[in-house]
Scaffold this motif. Structure first.
Motif, PDB file in Angstrom:
ATOM      1  N   TYR A  73       0.829  -1.202   0.000  1.00 38.40           N
ATOM      2  CA  TYR A  73       0.000   0.000   0.000  1.00 38.40           C
ATOM      3  C   TYR A  73       0.872   1.265   0.000  1.00 38.40           C
ATOM      4  N   ASP A  86      -3.878   0.419  -2.490  1.00 45.79           N
ATOM      5  CA  ASP A  86      -3.205  -0.884  -2.608  1.00 45.79           C
ATOM      6  C   ASP A  86      -2.658  -1.045  -4.026  1.00 45.79           C
ATOM      7  N   GLY A  89      -1.766  -4.733  -4.906  1.00 44.74           N
ATOM      8  CA  GLY A  89      -3.009  -5.490  -5.056  1.00 44.74           C
ATOM      9  C   GLY A  89      -3.685  -5.199  -6.387  1.00 44.74           C
ATOM     10  N   LYS A  92      -1.723  -6.960  -9.141  1.00 44.47           N
ATOM     11  CA  LYS A  92      -1.888  -8.421  -9.096  1.00 44.47           C
ATOM     12  C   LYS A  92      -3.206  -8.875  -9.716  1.00 44.47           C
ATOM     13  N   LYS A  93      -4.162  -7.984  -9.806  1.00 44.64           N
ATOM     14  CA  LYS A  93      -5.413  -8.329 -10.487  1.00 44.64           C
ATOM     15  C   LYS A  93      -5.185  -8.589 -11.977  1.00 44.64           C
TER      16      LYS A  93
END
Length: 291
Positions: A73, A86, A89, A92-93
């Motif tokens: 983050y 994030d 995150g 990573k999607k």
């Protein structure tokens, strides 16, 4: 091997593809706006690229602790729209590859030890002086973390005797960043630094603060090289003034060749130039692959 690299700055994002030798094969940049718009451009750039891993070096503060629930983050940044975002995150999607993550300045310090001004050394400090001031450190080959990560831009400094500027940091007012970052120069003098190149007093005061930062780093971390980058350091006349101030402030206390006779090779600009951050992100990606 090919690595995706992101240097996420407060003003612009630089994205690229590099190889294991630190060579940047492709790069693009665009302004830092909202997370939705900026990350859309990032994902669009990388979506068809071949990558073995990706490294992200970003403006902070960040959470680099892999065991933390907020690892990856951007946390309490003054850039409100990016606060508690994030970034790993989100990436990573879209990409199922290993990720390396750290501050932009820790990444740049790693890049400089891999391929730049500190190549062959196991320690260095990289400090960027631009829109803000931040610093990263590599000690014994590892990036320095602790409770959080180093916040060298907010160390306290003594005021120059001829400087009555109140300071520009929203948190501390007259810390290093508040007195010596690009916006502080502009607010103090009413012009951008690039318009003040011939005004000696501007750079005498600037060097006074940056030299204090270097001395504090020498005393606390004892790095084998200090690398100063960022837009303000494009004013090359700063380097000799900083070095002279460092010697005066140390006052003979540090008796090493690096200070006494080789300071021109000790406090230096980035060997990787303006690619220091992007190459650092490549180094983070390499590290994520265990190489």
């Amino acid at each position: 091997m090919l690595f995706g690299a992101i240097e996420a700055g407060g003003t612009k994002f630089v994205c690229g593809i590099g190889n294991e030798n630190g060579e940047i094969l492709e790069r693009v940049s665009f302004p830092t706006t909202t997370p939705e718009e900026t990350m859309g451009q990032v994902i669009n750039f990388f979506k068809d690229k071949q990558m073995d891993a990706m490294g992200v070096g970003t403006f902070g503060p960040v959470d680099p602790n892999e065991s933390s629930p907020t690892y990856g983050y951007i946390t309490s940044t003054p850039k409100i729209k990016w606060r508690n975002f994030d970034i790993i995150g989100e990436l990573k999607k879209h990409f199922n590859i290993p990720f390396g993550f750290d501050t932009d300045v820790n990444a740049a310090a790693l890049g400089e030890t891999e391929w730049g001004a500190a190549k062959g050394l196991d320690s260095c400090v990289y400090m960027t002086v631009g829109t803000g001031i931040g610093g990263g450190a590599v000690i014994r080959g590892e990036m320095v973390h602790g409770m959080l990560h180093p916040e060298m831009g907010h160390i306290l400094v003594k005021r120059h005797p001829e400087d009555d500027f109140a300071g520009n940091c929203p948190y501390h007012q007259d810390c290093l960043e508040g007195m010596a970052a690009g916006p502080a120069i502009e607010k103090r003098w009413g012009k951008k630094g690039i318009e003040l190149q011939e005004v000696d007093k501007v750079w005498e005061i600037e060097a006074y603060y940056l030299a204090q930062a270097a001395v504090n780093l020498i005393y606390t971390l004892s790095p084998k090289k200090i690398v100063l980058g960022g837009g303000v350091m494009h004013q090359k006349q700063l380097f000799p003034i900083i070095r002279e101030n460092v010697k005066e402030l140390l006052n003979g206390y540090v008796q090493t060749n690096e200070i006494l006779s080789d300071i021109d090779q000790y406090i230096v600009p980035p060997g990787l130039g303006d690619n220091a951050g992007l190459c650092g992100a490549v180094a983070l990606a390499k590290k994520a692959c265990g190489i």
